[in-house]
Design a protein around this motif. Sequence first.
Motif, PDB file in Angstrom:
ATOM      1  N   SER A 188     -86.227 -15.320  55.641  1.00 24.69           N
ATOM      2  CA  SER A 188     -86.167 -14.299  54.306  1.00 24.69           C
ATOM      3  C   SER A 188     -85.316 -12.826  53.750  1.00 24.69           C
ATOM      4  CB  SER A 188     -87.858 -12.985  54.946  1.00 24.69           C
ATOM      5  OG  SER A 188     -88.690 -14.216  55.228  1.00 24.69           O
ATOM      6  N   SER A 189     -84.512 -12.727  54.915  1.00 21.63           N
ATOM      7  CA  SER A 189     -83.645 -11.788  55.085  1.00 21.63           C
ATOM      8  C   SER A 189     -82.813 -12.337  54.226  1.00 21.63           C
ATOM      9  CB  SER A 189     -83.520 -10.862  55.941  1.00 21.63           C
ATOM     10  OG  SER A 189     -82.611 -11.934  56.644  1.00 21.63           O
ATOM     11  N   LEU A 190     -82.109 -13.054  54.473  1.00 19.30           N
ATOM     12  CA  LEU A 190     -81.151 -13.802  53.440  1.00 19.30           C
ATOM     13  C   LEU A 190     -81.859 -14.373  52.028  1.00 19.30           C
ATOM     14  CD1 LEU A 190     -80.207 -16.878  55.796  1.00 19.30           C
ATOM     15  CD2 LEU A 190     -78.991 -14.752  54.885  1.00 19.30           C
ATOM     16  N   LEU A 191     -83.215 -14.181  52.089  1.00 20.36           N
ATOM     17  CA  LEU A 191     -83.799 -14.417  50.452  1.00 20.36           C
ATOM     18  C   LEU A 191     -83.261 -13.314  49.734  1.00 20.36           C
ATOM     19  CD1 LEU A 191     -86.224 -16.589  50.539  1.00 20.36           C
ATOM     20  CD2 LEU A 191     -84.407 -17.160  49.064  1.00 20.36           C
ATOM     21  N   LEU A 192     -84.155 -11.992  50.109  1.00 20.45           N
ATOM     22  CA  LEU A 192     -84.028 -10.365  49.377  1.00 20.45           C
ATOM     23  C   LEU A 192     -82.718  -9.805  49.162  1.00 20.45           C
ATOM     24  CD1 LEU A 192     -87.340  -9.301  51.904  1.00 20.45           C
ATOM     25  CD2 LEU A 192     -87.234  -9.679  49.409  1.00 20.45           C
ATOM     26  N   GLY A 193     -81.546 -10.137  50.179  1.00 20.39           N
ATOM     27  CA  GLY A 193     -80.697  -9.548  50.077  1.00 20.39           C
ATOM     28  C   GLY A 193     -80.013 -10.558  49.229  1.00 20.39           C
ATOM     29  N   SER A 194     -80.195 -11.550  48.893  1.00 17.50           N
ATOM     30  CA  SER A 194     -79.420 -12.766  48.096  1.00 17.50           C
ATOM     31  C   SER A 194     -80.338 -12.366  46.249  1.00 17.50           C
ATOM     32  CB  SER A 194     -79.333 -14.012  48.206  1.00 17.50           C
ATOM     33  OG  SER A 194     -81.024 -14.587  48.026  1.00 17.50           O
ATOM     34  N   TRP A 195     -81.090 -11.970  45.888  1.00 20.20           N
ATOM     35  CA  TRP A 195     -81.642 -11.648  45.288  1.00 20.20           C
ATOM     36  C   TRP A 195     -81.008 -10.679  43.858  1.00 20.20           C
ATOM     37  CZ3 TRP A 195     -87.428 -12.931  46.408  1.00 20.20           C
ATOM     38  CH2 TRP A 195     -87.471 -13.929  46.146  1.00 20.20           C
ATOM     39  N   VAL A 196     -79.940  -9.885  45.033  1.00 19.46           N
ATOM     40  CA  VAL A 196     -79.973  -8.366  43.875  1.00 19.46           C
ATOM     41  C   VAL A 196     -78.672  -8.993  43.184  1.00 19.46           C
ATOM     42  CG1 VAL A 196     -77.698  -6.545  44.341  1.00 19.46           C
ATOM     43  CG2 VAL A 196     -79.839  -6.630  46.047  1.00 19.46           C
ATOM     44  N   ASN A 197     -78.642  -8.979  41.881  1.00 21.41           N
ATOM     45  CA  ASN A 197     -77.544  -8.930  41.187  1.00 21.41           C
ATOM     46  C   ASN A 197     -77.734 -11.137  40.576  1.00 21.41           C
ATOM     47  OD1 ASN A 197     -77.032  -6.284  40.821  1.00 21.41           O
ATOM     48  ND2 ASN A 197     -75.741  -6.674  42.467  1.00 21.41           N
ATOM     49  N   ALA A 198     -78.520 -11.369  40.976  1.00 23.94           N
ATOM     50  CA  ALA A 198     -78.807 -12.495  41.054  1.00 23.94           C
ATOM     51  C   ALA A 198     -79.089 -14.123  40.120  1.00 23.94           C
ATOM     52  CB  ALA A 198     -80.020 -12.789  41.942  1.00 23.94           C
ATOM     53  N   GLU A 199     -78.411 -14.523  39.897  1.00 24.25           N
ATOM     54  CA  GLU A 199     -78.461 -15.205  37.300  1.00 24.25           C
ATOM     55  C   GLU A 199     -79.913 -15.595  37.870  1.00 24.25           C
ATOM     56  OE1 GLU A 199     -76.646 -15.284  35.321  1.00 24.25           O
ATOM     57  OE2 GLU A 199     -75.338 -13.730  36.188  1.00 24.25           O
ATOM     58  N   PRO A 200     -80.518 -15.206  36.642  1.00 21.44           N
ATOM     59  CA  PRO A 200     -82.113 -16.312  36.925  1.00 21.44           C
ATOM     60  C   PRO A 200     -82.235 -17.713  36.464  1.00 21.44           C
ATOM     61  CG  PRO A 200     -81.914 -14.852  34.477  1.00 21.44           C
ATOM     62  CD  PRO A 200     -79.857 -14.764  36.149  1.00 21.44           C
ATOM     63  N   LEU A 201     -82.907 -18.242  36.613  1.00 21.74           N
ATOM     64  CA  LEU A 201     -83.271 -19.737  36.821  1.00 21.74           C
ATOM     65  C   LEU A 201     -84.264 -20.143  36.550  1.00 21.74           C
ATOM     66  CD1 LEU A 201     -81.203 -22.664  38.469  1.00 21.74           C
ATOM     67  CD2 LEU A 201     -83.165 -23.144  37.850  1.00 21.74           C
ATOM     68  N   ARG A 202     -84.500 -20.363  35.669  1.00 24.41           N
ATOM     69  CA  ARG A 202     -86.483 -21.015  35.005  1.00 24.41           C
ATOM     70  C   ARG A 202     -86.718 -22.331  35.192  1.00 24.41           C
ATOM     71  NH1 ARG A 202     -89.951 -22.299  30.470  1.00 24.41           N
ATOM     72  NH2 ARG A 202     -91.924 -22.041  31.508  1.00 24.41           N
ATOM     73  N   ILE A 203     -87.441 -22.424  36.171  1.00 23.56           N
ATOM     74  CA  ILE A 203     -88.117 -24.228  36.960  1.00 23.56           C
ATOM     75  C   ILE A 203     -88.683 -24.215  37.053  1.00 23.56           C
ATOM     76  CG2 ILE A 203     -87.776 -25.405  38.684  1.00 23.56           C
ATOM     77  CD1 ILE A 203     -85.792 -24.272  40.687  1.00 23.56           C
ATOM     78  N   VAL A 204     -89.299 -25.720  36.433  1.00 20.01           N
ATOM     79  CA  VAL A 204     -90.845 -25.952  36.009  1.00 20.01           C
ATOM     80  C   VAL A 204     -91.005 -27.184  37.043  1.00 20.01           C
ATOM     81  CG1 VAL A 204     -91.030 -25.137  33.258  1.00 20.01           C
ATOM     82  CG2 VAL A 204     -89.998 -27.250  34.086  1.00 20.01           C
ATOM     83  N   SER A 205     -92.590 -27.304  37.010  1.00 23.99           N
ATOM     84  CA  SER A 205     -93.054 -28.588  37.751  1.00 23.99           C
ATOM     85  C   SER A 205     -94.776 -28.254  37.753  1.00 23.99           C
ATOM     86  CB  SER A 205     -92.625 -28.331  39.116  1.00 23.99           C
ATOM     87  OG  SER A 205     -93.016 -29.617  39.810  1.00 23.99           O
ATOM     88  N   GLU A 206     -95.168 -29.952  37.933  1.00 19.91           N
ATOM     89  CA  GLU A 206     -96.831 -29.795  37.523  1.00 19.91           C
ATOM     90  C   GLU A 206     -96.071 -29.385  39.060  1.00 19.91           C
ATOM     91  OE1 GLU A 206     -99.693 -33.233  36.205  1.00 19.91           O
ATOM     92  OE2 GLU A 206     -98.546 -33.935  37.328  1.00 19.91           O
ATOM     93  N   GLU A 207     -97.951 -29.026  39.609  1.00 23.85           N
ATOM     94  CA  GLU A 207     -98.659 -28.619  40.875  1.00 23.85           C
ATOM     95  C   GLU A 207     -98.836 -30.308  41.144  1.00 23.85           C
ATOM     96  OE1 GLU A 207    -101.874 -26.391  42.166  1.00 23.85           O
ATOM     97  OE2 GLU A 207    -101.586 -25.061  40.001  1.00 23.85           O
ATOM     98  N   TRP A 208     -98.429 -30.372  42.916  1.00 22.82           N
ATOM     99  CA  TRP A 208     -97.867 -31.349  43.347  1.00 22.82           C
ATOM    100  C   TRP A 208     -98.042 -31.185  44.994  1.00 22.82           C
ATOM    101  CZ3 TRP A 208     -93.599 -35.063  44.327  1.00 22.82           C
ATOM    102  CH2 TRP A 208     -94.070 -36.708  44.037  1.00 22.82           C
ATOM    103  N   PRO A 209     -98.806 -30.518  45.595  1.00 27.08           N
ATOM    104  CA  PRO A 209     -98.772 -30.138  46.815  1.00 27.08           C
ATOM    105  C   PRO A 209     -98.904 -31.570  47.610  1.00 27.08           C
ATOM    106  CG  PRO A 209    -101.612 -30.546  45.357  1.00 27.08           C
ATOM    107  CD  PRO A 209    -100.206 -30.641  44.691  1.00 27.08           C
ATOM    108  N   PRO A 210     -98.724 -31.418  48.920  1.00 30.86           N
ATOM    109  CA  PRO A 210     -98.170 -29.844  49.723  1.00 30.86           C
ATOM    110  C   PRO A 210     -96.560 -29.742  49.136  1.00 30.86           C
ATOM    111  CG  PRO A 210     -97.678 -31.269  50.605  1.00 30.86           C
ATOM    112  CD  PRO A 210     -98.400 -32.378  49.803  1.00 30.86           C
ATOM    113  N   PHE A 211     -96.264 -30.523  48.031  1.00 31.33           N
ATOM    114  CA  PHE A 211     -94.468 -29.781  47.923  1.00 31.33           C
ATOM    115  C   PHE A 211     -94.473 -28.696  46.807  1.00 31.33           C
ATOM    116  CE2 PHE A 211     -94.701 -34.600  48.699  1.00 31.33           C
ATOM    117  CZ  PHE A 211     -93.681 -34.320  49.926  1.00 31.33           C
ATOM    118  N   ILE A 212     -95.307 -28.777  45.420  1.00 34.69           N
ATOM    119  CA  ILE A 212     -95.311 -27.629  44.715  1.00 34.69           C
ATOM    120  C   ILE A 212     -96.666 -27.337  44.517  1.00 34.69           C
ATOM    121  CG2 ILE A 212     -94.362 -28.337  43.081  1.00 34.69           C
ATOM    122  CD1 ILE A 212     -93.186 -25.470  42.098  1.00 34.69           C
ATOM    123  N   TYR A 213     -96.851 -26.203  44.873  1.00 30.44           N
ATOM    124  CA  TYR A 213     -98.777 -25.788  43.616  1.00 30.44           C
ATOM    125  C   TYR A 213     -99.025 -24.358  44.281  1.00 30.44           C
ATOM    126  CZ  TYR A 213     -99.106 -25.533  48.900  1.00 30.44           C
ATOM    127  OH  TYR A 213     -99.680 -25.399  50.713  1.00 30.44           O
TER     128      TYR A 213
END
Length: 256
Positions: free
Chosen positions: A10-35
């Motif tokens: 969590s701390s690494l994620l929050l810290g790295s989002w400062v001035n991060a480049e946007p990236l849009r990822i799309v997918s279909e709901e596919w639990p438990p891998f993404i949903y």
Amino acid sequence: MKLKTVLLLSSLLLGSWVNAEPLRIVSEEWPPFIYAENGHIKGADKDVTEYLLSQLGYQVEWSLMPWRRVLREAEDGSADAILDIAPHPIHLKTYLFTDEPLSSHETMLFYAMDRPLAYRNIDDLSGLVVGVSPGYLYNNHRFVTSDTFRREPAPTFEANLQKLVRGRVDLVALSRPVGVYTSRALGIDHRVSYHPIPLSHSEFYLVFNRTSTWEEPARAFSKALKAFKKTDAYSHILRQYHLESVDGKLTLATPD
């Protein structure tokens, strides 16, 4: 130890989002891998991907949609990447694949336990109706082209499994962990099972638009993913979603 791992991620994620480049990822709901759950997008492959991309300087925007729209948006540039797609020859020509798969699992034929059907090969499907997902290629040419049985699409995995238990289709083709997860979520796991012979096996990847812009990020992601799979943090994410590796393929662990 688990709490420390979660806090570190969590701390690494929050810290790295400062001035991060946007990236849009799309997918279909596919639990438990993404949903989506309670308005939040989650899943094993989603969490791994988001963490690694944050370390590479990207802030990910996630969108879930039907699979055919997923493919369209990535192809026309509306989206930058797709999460969890198999390396079918058509897709290999269209998208820029990373080198390291996020996950590897088998597609099985699910059946209603009160209507068991024998299955050894595609010939056994003659005259049957098999529930499928629109736009899926299943990594099995005979299965998607045979005219000896009918493939009946449904908009969601839930709809396919509900049709199965109601006798509206004879079988449903689903990734094993996705099918098991969805049947448990629907409360019908005691009413469905799957044949032990896989319909196919596939590895699933993060892919980018096929432009030079994404060549270096794709290489960097592949390298980072390969290293991350050896860490305790990766194992923790799998356990969080009740996934385990059996002979190199991911499946859902049996509930306690």
